[in-house]
Design an enzyme around this catalytic site. Structure first.
Site, PDB file in Angstrom:
ATOM      1  N   GLN A  75       8.315 -14.617  20.805  1.00 21.81           N
ATOM      2  CA  GLN A  75       7.974 -16.035  21.007  1.00 21.81           C
ATOM      3  C   GLN A  75       8.583 -16.924  19.917  1.00 21.81           C
ATOM      4  O   GLN A  75       7.915 -17.780  19.337  1.00 21.81           O
ATOM      5  CB  GLN A  75       6.445 -16.216  21.048  1.00 21.81           C
ATOM      6  CG  GLN A  75       5.772 -15.388  22.147  1.00 21.81           C
ATOM      7  CD  GLN A  75       4.267 -15.528  22.108  1.00 21.81           C
ATOM      8  OE1 GLN A  75       3.733 -16.521  22.596  1.00 21.81           O
ATOM      9  NE2 GLN A  75       3.605 -14.550  21.521  1.00 21.81           N
ATOM     10  N   CYS A 123      -2.177  -2.755   7.669  1.00 19.32           N
ATOM     11  CA  CYS A 123      -2.141  -3.662   6.515  1.00 19.32           C
ATOM     12  C   CYS A 123      -0.882  -4.520   6.450  1.00 19.32           C
ATOM     13  O   CYS A 123      -0.931  -5.656   5.953  1.00 19.32           O
ATOM     14  CB  CYS A 123      -2.335  -2.866   5.236  1.00 19.32           C
ATOM     15  SG  CYS A 123      -4.016  -2.206   5.121  1.00 19.32           S
ATOM     16  N   ASP A 165       0.798  -1.245   0.000  1.00 20.02           N
ATOM     17  CA  ASP A 165       0.000   0.000   0.000  1.00 20.02           C
ATOM     18  C   ASP A 165       0.824   1.285   0.000  1.00 20.02           C
ATOM     19  O   ASP A 165       0.447   2.272   0.648  1.00 20.02           O
ATOM     20  CB  ASP A 165      -0.962   0.000   1.191  1.00 20.02           C
ATOM     21  CG  ASP A 165      -1.951  -1.154   1.166  1.00 20.02           C
ATOM     22  OD1 ASP A 165      -1.913  -1.940   0.193  1.00 20.02           O
ATOM     23  OD2 ASP A 165      -2.745  -1.300   2.111  1.00 20.02           O
ATOM     24  N   LYS A 196      -7.633  -5.166   4.736  1.00 15.73           N
ATOM     25  CA  LYS A 196      -6.330  -4.863   5.323  1.00 15.73           C
ATOM     26  C   LYS A 196      -5.300  -5.894   4.855  1.00 15.73           C
ATOM     27  O   LYS A 196      -4.172  -5.544   4.525  1.00 15.73           O
ATOM     28  CB  LYS A 196      -6.406  -4.900   6.858  1.00 15.73           C
ATOM     29  CG  LYS A 196      -7.533  -4.091   7.501  1.00 15.73           C
ATOM     30  CD  LYS A 196      -7.434  -2.633   7.290  1.00 15.73           C
ATOM     31  CE  LYS A 196      -8.339  -1.838   8.227  1.00 15.73           C
ATOM     32  NZ  LYS A 196      -9.723  -1.656   7.748  1.00 15.73           N
ATOM     33  N   LYS A 252      -6.465  -4.766  -3.323  1.00 14.56           N
ATOM     34  CA  LYS A 252      -7.046  -5.535  -2.211  1.00 14.56           C
ATOM     35  C   LYS A 252      -8.068  -4.659  -1.488  1.00 14.56           C
ATOM     36  O   LYS A 252      -7.788  -3.506  -1.176  1.00 14.56           O
ATOM     37  CB  LYS A 252      -5.944  -6.001  -1.257  1.00 14.56           C
ATOM     38  CG  LYS A 252      -5.183  -4.885  -0.557  1.00 14.56           C
ATOM     39  CD  LYS A 252      -4.113  -5.496   0.328  1.00 14.56           C
ATOM     40  CE  LYS A 252      -3.419  -4.520   1.230  1.00 14.56           C
ATOM     41  NZ  LYS A 252      -4.244  -3.640   2.057  1.00 14.56           N
TER      42      LYS A 252
HETATM   43  C1  C5J Z   1      -3.172   0.389   5.585  1.00 17.18           C
HETATM   44  C2  C5J Z   1      -4.892   1.554   6.775  1.00 17.18           C
HETATM   45  N1  C5J Z   1      -2.672   0.217   4.360  1.00 17.18           N
HETATM   46  N2  C5J Z   1      -4.059   1.977   7.724  1.00 17.18           N
HETATM   47  N3  C5J Z   1      -4.434   0.865   5.703  1.00 17.18           N
HETATM   48  O1  C5J Z   1      -2.499   0.131   6.576  1.00 17.18           O
HETATM   49  O2  C5J Z   1      -6.057   1.819   6.852  1.00 17.18           O
END
Ligand code: C5J
Length: 220
Positions: free
Chosen positions: A202, A162, A24, A132, A129
């Site tokens: 972990q 995301c 993104d 998220k 997409k």
């Molecule tokens: C992403 C959002 N790409 N923060 N989207 O993280 O809404």
């Protein structure tokens, strides 16, 4: 095989079976007037990582690795945007409204394009997409399986939304994933720090983390 210094321990991968997933890095999140800004965020925090992302992308392209760019993106009729997502909070502009870069988070609009500095080139996958996670309601898993991909390198925004969601989805699908810590950012620095820590906690419960220098060292 290449092995890099990472948390919680070294990460080994072969370029041929590894994809660089760039989450993104679109104008909607990084430039003023987009989705990130309408939610009241300081987008300059995110643009700071762009030069480092460019360096990694250049090195990965020279190494011949697969690149996948994602965009958080909805259809023009918003049929893939649940009302719960559109109506959440009190943004100045909602998903689908017209802003300075066109309709917010809508496919084909200027604000929905990958930033010029990281623009996709021929042969790279660009994946829209609606959620998220990069695997939700997309054919990403099939695209990766068809190319024999078993390992993923992550960069992009935002770390705790995301990027983290996509890494968790990848983990559940059997991929070994590493987050490049200086190639990801959040509007909330403490969320980024917490996310990096929880991903590799972990014994690498979700995956690995490392600074980009560790990758660049082995790519040469
Ligand atoms: C992403 C959002 N790409 N923060 N989207 O993280 O809404």
């Amino acid at each position: 095989m290449k092995t890099i210094a990472a948390q919680p321990f070294t990460f080994s991968f072969a370029v041929a079976s590894t994809a660089l997933l760039i989450i993104d890095m679109q104008r909607d999140f990084i430039e003023p007037g987009g989705f990130g800004a309408t939610l009241g965020n300081d987008v300059s925090l995110l643009s700071a990582i762009v030069p480092t992302c460019q360096t990694v992308l250049g090195a990965w392209r020279r190494a011949g690795g697969l690149v996948v760019h994602t965009r958080e993106s909805h259809r023009t009729d918003l049929s893939d945007c649940p009302p719960s997502k559109r109506n959440r909070g009190a943004p100045t502009l909602r998903i689908g409204d017209v802003g300075p870069m066109g309709r917010i988070l809508v496919a084909g609009e200027p604000g929905n394009q990958i930033i010029a500095e990281l623009a996709p080139v021929a042969g790279e996958i660009v994946l829209d997409k609606p959620g998220k996670g990069a695997f939700y309601a997309t054919n990403l898993h099939n695209l990766l399986q068809a190319r024999g991909i078993t390992h993923l390198l992550f960069m992009g925004v935002t770390t705790e939304v995301c990027v983290q969601t996509s890494m968790r989805e990848a983990n559940d699908r059997g991929y070994d994933s590493l987050l490049l810590t200086d190639c990801t950012e959040s509007y909330f620095p403490h969320f980024k720090a917490a996310t990096v820590e929880m991903l590799h906690a972990q014994g690498g419960i979700v995956g690995w983390t490392a600074p980009s220098a560790a990758l660049l060292d082995v790519l040469g």
